[in-house]
Write a protein that holds these residues in place. Structure first.
Motif, PDB file in Angstrom:
ATOM      1  N   MET A   1      84.318  46.429 116.084  1.00 38.08           N
ATOM      2  CA  MET A   1      85.693  45.996 115.974  1.00 38.08           C
ATOM      3  C   MET A   1      85.787  44.613 115.324  1.00 38.08           C
ATOM      4  N   ILE A   2      84.971  43.673 115.780  1.00 40.52           N
ATOM      5  CA  ILE A   2      85.018  42.323 115.212  1.00 40.52           C
ATOM      6  C   ILE A   2      84.627  42.345 113.733  1.00 40.52           C
ATOM      7  N   ASP A   3      83.751  43.269 113.349  1.00 43.17           N
ATOM      8  CA  ASP A   3      83.358  43.371 111.940  1.00 43.17           C
ATOM      9  C   ASP A   3      84.570  43.662 111.066  1.00 43.17           C
ATOM     10  N   ARG A   4      85.447  44.523 111.538  1.00 39.30           N
ATOM     11  CA  ARG A   4      86.642  44.882 110.769  1.00 39.30           C
ATOM     12  C   ARG A   4      87.576  43.672 110.651  1.00 39.30           C
ATOM     13  N   GLN A   5      87.706  42.903 111.716  1.00 37.45           N
ATOM     14  CA  GLN A   5      88.558  41.720 111.682  1.00 37.45           C
ATOM     15  C   GLN A   5      87.988  40.659 110.740  1.00 37.45           C
ATOM     16  N   VAL A   6      86.669  40.476 110.775  1.00 33.27           N
ATOM     17  CA  VAL A   6      86.015  39.523 109.865  1.00 33.27           C
ATOM     18  C   VAL A   6      86.198  39.981 108.419  1.00 33.27           C
ATOM     19  N   GLU A   7      86.099  41.280 108.190  1.00 39.82           N
ATOM     20  CA  GLU A   7      86.282  41.819 106.841  1.00 39.82           C
ATOM     21  C   GLU A   7      87.711  41.572 106.340  1.00 39.82           C
ATOM     22  N   MET A   8      88.690  41.777 107.186  1.00 36.29           N
ATOM     23  CA  MET A   8      90.083  41.520 106.784  1.00 36.29           C
ATOM     24  C   MET A   8      90.309  40.037 106.497  1.00 36.29           C
ATOM     25  N   ALA A   9      89.720  39.175 107.301  1.00 36.73           N
ATOM     26  CA  ALA A   9      89.824  37.734 107.040  1.00 36.73           C
ATOM     27  C   ALA A   9      89.145  37.406 105.711  1.00 36.73           C
ATOM     28  N   GLY A  10      88.036  38.072 105.424  1.00 42.78           N
ATOM     29  CA  GLY A  10      87.357  37.884 104.137  1.00 42.78           C
ATOM     30  C   GLY A  10      88.223  38.326 102.970  1.00 42.78           C
ATOM     31  N   ASN A  11      88.932  39.434 103.151  1.00 40.29           N
ATOM     32  CA  ASN A  11      89.858  39.895 102.110  1.00 40.29           C
ATOM     33  C   ASN A  11      90.958  38.868 101.880  1.00 40.29           C
ATOM     34  N   MET A  12      91.437  38.289 102.958  1.00 37.18           N
ATOM     35  CA  MET A  12      92.474  37.259 102.847  1.00 37.18           C
ATOM     36  C   MET A  12      91.921  36.025 102.140  1.00 37.18           C
ATOM     37  N   SER A  13      90.719  35.643 102.491  1.00 34.49           N
ATOM     38  CA  SER A  13      90.078  34.492 101.874  1.00 34.49           C
ATOM     39  C   SER A  13      89.914  34.707 100.365  1.00 34.49           C
ATOM     40  N   ARG A  14      89.479  35.894  99.968  1.00 35.48           N
ATOM     41  CA  ARG A  14      89.326  36.200  98.536  1.00 35.48           C
ATOM     42  C   ARG A  14      90.681  36.195  97.830  1.00 35.48           C
ATOM     43  N   TRP A  15      91.705  36.698  98.499  1.00 37.23           N
ATOM     44  CA  TRP A  15      93.046  36.683  97.913  1.00 37.23           C
ATOM     45  C   TRP A  15      93.493  35.243  97.653  1.00 37.23           C
ATOM     46  N   ILE A  16      93.248  34.370  98.623  1.00 36.69           N
ATOM     47  CA  ILE A  16      93.620  32.957  98.458  1.00 36.69           C
ATOM     48  C   ILE A  16      92.853  32.335  97.296  1.00 36.69           C
ATOM     49  N   GLU A  17      91.571  32.633  97.194  1.00 35.76           N
ATOM     50  CA  GLU A  17      90.764  32.097  96.081  1.00 35.76           C
ATOM     51  C   GLU A  17      91.318  32.514  94.724  1.00 35.76           C
ATOM     52  N   GLN A  18      91.903  33.696  94.643  1.00 41.26           N
ATOM     53  CA  GLN A  18      92.447  34.205  93.382  1.00 41.26           C
ATOM     54  C   GLN A  18      93.907  33.823  93.176  1.00 41.26           C
ATOM     55  N   SER A  19      94.522  33.290  94.204  1.00 43.18           N
ATOM     56  CA  SER A  19      95.939  32.943  94.170  1.00 43.18           C
ATOM     57  C   SER A  19      96.171  31.665  93.374  1.00 43.18           C
ATOM     58  N   GLN A  20      97.296  31.617  92.702  1.00 36.99           N
ATOM     59  CA  GLN A  20      97.706  30.379  92.040  1.00 36.99           C
ATOM     60  C   GLN A  20      98.470  29.474  93.003  1.00 36.99           C
ATOM     61  N   GLU A  21      99.060  30.071  94.035  1.00 41.43           N
ATOM     62  CA  GLU A  21      99.905  29.316  94.961  1.00 41.43           C
ATOM     63  C   GLU A  21      99.127  28.574  96.038  1.00 41.43           C
ATOM     64  N   PHE A  22      97.933  29.069  96.384  1.00 42.51           N
ATOM     65  CA  PHE A  22      97.190  28.510  97.515  1.00 42.51           C
ATOM     66  C   PHE A  22      95.751  28.210  97.133  1.00 42.51           C
ATOM     67  N   THR A  23      95.124  27.380  97.952  1.00 40.51           N
ATOM     68  CA  THR A  23      93.706  27.076  97.788  1.00 40.51           C
ATOM     69  C   THR A  23      93.065  26.974  99.173  1.00 40.51           C
ATOM     70  N   LEU A  24      91.830  27.405  99.277  1.00 41.54           N
ATOM     71  CA  LEU A  24      91.111  27.292 100.548  1.00 41.54           C
ATOM     72  C   LEU A  24      90.827  25.829 100.851  1.00 41.54           C
ATOM     73  N   VAL A  25      90.904  25.474 102.114  1.00 38.69           N
ATOM     74  CA  VAL A  25      90.599  24.114 102.555  1.00 38.69           C
ATOM     75  C   VAL A  25      89.179  24.056 103.112  1.00 38.69           C
ATOM     76  N   ALA A  26      88.710  25.208 103.604  1.00 37.52           N
ATOM     77  CA  ALA A  26      87.365  25.323 104.176  1.00 37.52           C
ATOM     78  C   ALA A  26      86.909  26.772 104.005  1.00 37.52           C
TER      79      ALA A  26
END
Length: 124
Positions: free
Chosen positions: A1-26
């Motif tokens: 179960m936690i693997d799926r949650q980590v994967e979704m957070a990873g998808n969000m992190s990649r989306w932010i990296e590709q976003s023009q509106e946002f940038t990762l802070v950490a």
């Protein structure tokens, strides 16, 4: 179960990296993602205000919940995949809400900045 949650957070992190509106802070940490608006032309306090506006706009309808945090002294928006009920569609909906909130926050900021400039110019 936690693997799926980590994967979704990873998808969000990649989306932010590709976003023009946002940038990762950490880098992503398990299910937590810390990011901020990508607006290099504003100062630290203005960025904090703009990030807060995004959080408030996204949280407004009660469908999603983001929080503010500080990372290495910088204002950040925190997203966490906590519930085992979270699905990819929730992440996509959050992404759409973030894009909309970023546009609104930045438009509001631009209007405020323009008003300040106008007030300054008008006072001379």
């Amino acid at each position: 179960m936690i693997d799926r949650q980590v994967e979704m957070a990873g998808n969000m992190s990649r989306w932010i990296e590709q976003s023009q509106e946002f940038t990762l802070v950490a880098p992503q940490s398990l299910t937590a993602v810390a990011f901020q608006l990508n607006v290099p032309s504003i100062n630290v306090e203005e960025l904090k205000e703009a990030n807060r506006a995004v959080v408030d706009l996204v949280n407004h309808n009660g469908q999603r919940w983001l929080s503010m945090t500080t990372v290495a002294g910088r204002s950040a928006i925190r997203m966490m995949v906590i519930s085992y009920l979270t699905e990819e569609r929730h992440i996509r909906e959050l992404q759409a809400a973030l894009r909309s909130a970023a546009k609104q926050a930045l438009a509001s900021f631009a209007v405020d900045a323009h008003s300040e400039v106008h007030e300054l110019v008008g006072s001379y």
